[in-house]
Scaffold this active site. Structure first.
Site, PDB file in Angstrom:
ATOM      1  N   GLU A 286       0.651  -0.984  -0.094  1.00 47.12           N
ATOM      2  CA  GLU A 286       0.015   0.046   0.002  1.00 47.12           C
ATOM      3  C   GLU A 286       0.728   1.141   0.070  1.00 47.12           C
ATOM      4  OE1 GLU A 286      -3.162   0.049  -0.533  1.00 47.12           O
ATOM      5  OE2 GLU A 286      -2.746  -2.034  -0.673  1.00 47.12           O
ATOM      6  N   CYS A 320      -1.279   9.396   3.523  1.00 49.49           N
ATOM      7  CA  CYS A 320      -1.471   8.987   2.131  1.00 49.49           C
ATOM      8  C   CYS A 320      -2.885   9.439   1.557  1.00 49.49           C
ATOM      9  CB  CYS A 320      -1.189   7.452   2.182  1.00 49.49           C
ATOM     10  SG  CYS A 320      -2.546   6.628   2.940  1.00 49.49           S
TER      11      CYS A 320
HETATM   12  N1  LIG Z   1      -1.477   3.541   0.902  1.00 51.53           N
HETATM   13  C1  LIG Z   1      -1.359   3.586   2.480  1.00 51.53           C
HETATM   14  O1  LIG Z   1      -2.212   2.781   3.062  1.00 51.53           O
HETATM   15  C2  LIG Z   1      -0.434   4.244   3.097  1.00 51.53           C
HETATM   16  C3  LIG Z   1      -0.493   4.474   4.456  1.00 51.53           C
HETATM   17  C4  LIG Z   1       0.642   5.062   5.075  1.00 51.53           C
HETATM   18  C5  LIG Z   1       1.436   5.852   4.626  1.00 51.53           C
HETATM   19  N2  LIG Z   1       1.535   5.616   3.049  1.00 51.53           N
HETATM   20  C6  LIG Z   1       2.651   6.015   2.505  1.00 51.53           C
HETATM   21  O2  LIG Z   1       3.860   5.965   3.096  1.00 51.53           O
HETATM   22  C7  LIG Z   1       4.816   6.921   2.756  1.00 51.53           C
HETATM   23  C8  LIG Z   1       5.393   7.592   4.094  1.00 51.53           C
HETATM   24  O3  LIG Z   1       6.044   6.632   4.878  1.00 51.53           O
HETATM   25  P1  LIG Z   1       7.467   6.445   5.054  1.00 51.53           P
HETATM   26  O4  LIG Z   1       8.075   7.652   4.556  1.00 51.53           O
HETATM   27  O5  LIG Z   1       7.580   5.454   6.045  1.00 51.53           O
HETATM   28  O6  LIG Z   1       7.855   5.380   3.648  1.00 51.53           O
HETATM   29  P2  LIG Z   1       9.156   4.629   3.258  1.00 51.53           P
HETATM   30  O7  LIG Z   1       8.876   3.783   1.839  1.00 51.53           O
HETATM   31  O8  LIG Z   1      10.293   5.488   3.179  1.00 51.53           O
HETATM   32  O9  LIG Z   1       9.261   3.516   4.370  1.00 51.53           O
HETATM   33  C9  LIG Z   1       8.181   2.444   4.982  1.00 51.53           C
HETATM   34  C10 LIG Z   1       8.849   1.439   5.402  1.00 51.53           C
HETATM   35  O10 LIG Z   1       9.882   1.010   4.333  1.00 51.53           O
HETATM   36  C11 LIG Z   1      10.987   0.503   5.109  1.00 51.53           C
HETATM   37  N3  LIG Z   1      12.155   0.566   4.102  1.00 51.53           N
HETATM   38  C12 LIG Z   1      12.996   1.523   3.571  1.00 51.53           C
HETATM   39  N4  LIG Z   1      13.440   1.085   2.523  1.00 51.53           N
HETATM   40  C13 LIG Z   1      13.415  -0.327   2.539  1.00 51.53           C
HETATM   41  C14 LIG Z   1      13.753  -1.355   1.597  1.00 51.53           C
HETATM   42  N5  LIG Z   1      14.904  -1.467   0.701  1.00 51.53           N
HETATM   43  N6  LIG Z   1      13.557  -2.565   2.000  1.00 51.53           N
HETATM   44  C15 LIG Z   1      12.567  -2.948   2.974  1.00 51.53           C
HETATM   45  N7  LIG Z   1      11.986  -2.074   3.620  1.00 51.53           N
HETATM   46  C16 LIG Z   1      12.472  -0.562   3.466  1.00 51.53           C
HETATM   47  C17 LIG Z   1      11.006   1.936   6.219  1.00 51.53           C
HETATM   48  O11 LIG Z   1      12.234   1.475   6.994  1.00 51.53           O
HETATM   49  C18 LIG Z   1       9.682   1.914   6.668  1.00 51.53           C
HETATM   50  O12 LIG Z   1       9.585   0.931   7.351  1.00 51.53           O
HETATM   51  C19 LIG Z   1       3.991   8.037   1.985  1.00 51.53           C
HETATM   52  O13 LIG Z   1       4.230   7.897   0.562  1.00 51.53           O
HETATM   53  C20 LIG Z   1       2.472   7.625   2.142  1.00 51.53           C
HETATM   54  O14 LIG Z   1       1.653   7.705   1.333  1.00 51.53           O
HETATM   55  C21 LIG Z   1       0.570   4.985   2.330  1.00 51.53           C
HETATM   56  N1  LIG Z   2      -6.226   5.556   6.376  1.00 53.19           N
HETATM   57  C1  LIG Z   2      -5.813   6.835   6.748  1.00 53.19           C
HETATM   58  C2  LIG Z   2      -4.743   7.063   5.840  1.00 53.19           C
HETATM   59  C3  LIG Z   2      -3.477   6.194   6.114  1.00 53.19           C
HETATM   60  C4  LIG Z   2      -2.361   6.695   5.216  1.00 53.19           C
HETATM   61  O1  LIG Z   2      -1.650   7.578   5.593  1.00 53.19           O
HETATM   62  C5  LIG Z   2      -7.176   7.721   5.912  1.00 53.19           C
HETATM   63  O2  LIG Z   2      -8.075   7.240   5.690  1.00 53.19           O
HETATM   64  O3  LIG Z   2      -7.026   8.929   6.300  1.00 53.19           O
END
Ligand SMILES: NC(=O)c1ccc[n+]([C@@H]2O[C@H](COP(=O)([O-])OP(=O)(O)OC[C@H]3O[C@@H](n4cnc5c(N)ncnc54)[C@H](O)[C@@H]3O)[C@@H](O)[C@H]2O)c1
Ligand SMILES: N[C@@H](CCC=O)C(=O)O
Length: 515
Positions: A286, A320
């Site tokens: 996600e 996100c």
């Molecule tokens: N779609 C969703 O449900 C959702 C929810 C929350 C956040 N997000 C997204 O997450 C992002 C923000 O979070 P972030 O800054 O922690 O993201 P990120 O991708 O930098 O990190 C996410 C996780 O991945 C790990 N990671 C980093 N490099 C890796 C690798 N090479 N292999 C395995 N793991 C690795 C990090 O340590 C962390 O635990 C934003 O883009 C946001 O939109 C999406």
């Molecule tokens: N589930 C949360 C967003 C998670 C991502 O950052 C929302 O619906 O706002």
């Protein structure tokens, strides 16, 4: 008796007693800052010399905790213990596994403000947002527990004379959970307990930004009776152990939430069969969003301005689902902009570990610098109409920022900023609004503010997002009400908190008996 699932209510901070209780929790947590935390492998606490230092983003001098860092050898040890634990954990009944989640949820509920207070320090989450994060974590545990009990019954298929056919689900094997920092309790809890209640041991690698609150979750699950080896806690440097966890031949699934860059890397690596690997890996990924609110010409403009405000600036836009694009019909453009700016004037910015504010600091220096850079880009791409200030003297504070007249193809309208910045753009009619809304590579959330039912019906099918909202904002999905997951480059549409989620961590088996 287990009652039907009910969403955990949010705390009303306009009530004095609730505010006082929250302040007491903040004080209690303050007294515990700066402690050291171990890795956990096979129930054993392991302290390493090399530590991740977690700071309060609202007060850079304040150390939240010092967390031991796992190495590749620790990953191997954790995987070995997970494989051993799998042999018995998979045979616990769904009810027995669910009972651990009910108990964990009850423990967190009793200490709810304490967990939210940790979020106020570890991620600088404002009180209401932190309270919702904790509530969502409780919801995930309660929802998935009940849902696993349902799924354990299998599904009806047909029998024939002399033949009985059964269709049921079983666990897959050990896997890896890799969550982001922005829902440092809810997403960590949901993405960890779902595979576990399905019968799979999990190696949890929390975000390097918020490892302390993740440790608190692991403590609770242990207190609730989770057997040794079912959950390993492996904080660490993603550059050192990230690929290793994903590539490991014994990893059966990777439950990832985070950025598009990391998610697509994981999908690519997981598709390569490693030496000794005897199964295909499943990936739930996600990822990011570039989420739009459309405002139609006949909309309620107060509803529109409020929806844009809280979707763009709640938790400083670090969701996100955050609204970073407001696409407004030309006839109401100026009025919606004016109303949104007026509401933004009342937003308070400060350190939630000290006071109840609308917005805290953004997570770290890297994000602070990135957001500031986008503010400069915005000044060239359109007109700054509100905010734009940023100050990292004490913490990483960025004020709510609104740009107008941004071209739909501009960087501000296309790239995920993950900060309190929203771009307004004008459109001539509903067709054009939908075209603009769909013109990004992301497809996570979106909202339409309109009183035109024909337009809403069109958006139902043509607005290409996994979570679509009418006449409200585009953030704040609730477990069991709005299963969550995105289309396009926003992810694998896993629908967390929904009825299909647990199947990502289960194998369906058909048994056909001839008599
Ligand atoms: N779609 C969703 O449900 C959702 C929810 C929350 C956040 N997000 C997204 O997450 C992002 C923000 O979070 P972030 O800054 O922690 O993201 P990120 O991708 O930098 O990190 C996410 C996780 O991945 C790990 N990671 C980093 N490099 C890796 C690798 N090479 N292999 C395995 N793991 C690795 C990090 O340590 C962390 O635990 C934003 O883009 C946001 O939109 C999406
Ligand atoms: N589930 C949360 C967003 C998670 C991502 O950052 C929302 O619906 O706002």
């Amino acid at each position: 008796m287990v009652l039907p699932f009910k969403h955990e209510p949010f705390t009303d901070f306009s009530i004095k007693q609730n505010r006082e209780e929250f302040e007491a929790a903040l004080k209690k947590v303050k007294g515990q800052l700066g402690q050291e935390y171990p890795l956990i492998i096979n129930g054993e606490k392991i302290y390493t010399d090399d530590k991740l230092i977690s700071y309060n983003p609202g007060n850079k001098k304040e150390i939240v905790g010092k967390v031991s860092k796992a190495t590749k050898q620790h990953v191997d040890q954790a995987m070995e213990s997970a494989e051993k634990a799998f042999k018995t954990w998979r045979k616990w009944t769904a009810v027995e596994r669910a009972e651990i989640l009910y108990r964990a949820a009850a423990i967190v509920r009793r200490r709810k403000h304490e967990f939210s207070a940790w979020l106020a320090y570890d991620g600088n989450k404002p009180w209401g947002q932190a309270d919702a994060d904790t509530a969502e974590g409780i919801d995930f545990m309660e929802y998935y527990a009940r849902h696993m009990i349902e799924l354990a019954k299998g599904k009806e298929i047909n029998d024939r004379v002399g033949e009985e056919n059964t269709y049921f689900y079983q666990a897959m094997g050990p896997g890896v959970t890799i969550p982001p920092w922005n829902f440092a309790f809810a997403i960590v809890a949901g993405t960890t307990v779902a595979p576990i209640v399905a019968g799979n041991p999990v190696l949890l690698k929390p975000s390097e930004n918020t490892p302390v609150i993740a440790y608190k979750l692991v403590e609770v699950l242990e207190e609730a009776g989770l057997p040794k080896g079912v959950l390993s806690f492996l904080p660490g440097d993603p550059a050192e152990i990230g690929d290793y966890l994903v590539d490991h031949p014994s990893t059966h699934f990777i439950n990832f939430t985070g950025s598009r860059a990391t998610g697509t890397r994981i999908i690519e690596r997981a598709s390569k069969v490693q030496e000794g690997q005897k199964h295909l890996k499943r990936v739930v990924a996600e990822m990011g969003g570039k989420d739009t609110i459309i405002v139609d010409d006949n909309a309620d403009l107060d509803v529109a301005a409020e929806a844009i405000l809280y979707s763009a600036f709640g938790f400083s836009g670090q969701k996100c689902s955050a609204c970073s694009r407001a696409v407004i019909h030309k006839d109401v453009y100026d009025e919606v902009l004016e109303k949104t700016v007026k509401l933004a004037e009342d937003i308070t910015v400060g350190n939630p570990a000290e006071e109840d504010v609308y917005m805290g600091a953004v997570v770290n220096q890297k994000q602070f610098d990135k957001i500031k850079e986008y503010i400069e880009i915005g000044k060239n791409e359109g007109e700054l109409v509100f905010g734009g200030e940023a100050d990292d003297t004490e913490g990483y504070f960025v004020h709510p920022t609104i740009f107008k007249d941004i071209d739909p193809e501009a960087r501000l309208m296309q790239e995920e900023i993950f900060g309190p910045v929203v771009a307004f753009t004008k459109a001539n009619d509903f067709d054009e609004m939908l075209d603009i809304a769909n013109n990004t590579e992301y497809g996570l959330t979106g909202a339409v503010i309109s009183n035109n039912r024909e337009h809403l019906n069109r958006a139902r099918y043509d607005f290409d997002v996994g979570n679509l909202y009418f006449n409200r904002g585009c953030t704040g999905a609730i477990v069991g009400y709005q299963p969550f997951g995105g289309f396009k480059m926003s992810g694998t549409d896993s629908k967390a908190g929904g009825p299909d989620y647990l199947q990502h961590f289960l194998e369906a088996k058909t048994l056909s008996q001839a008599f």
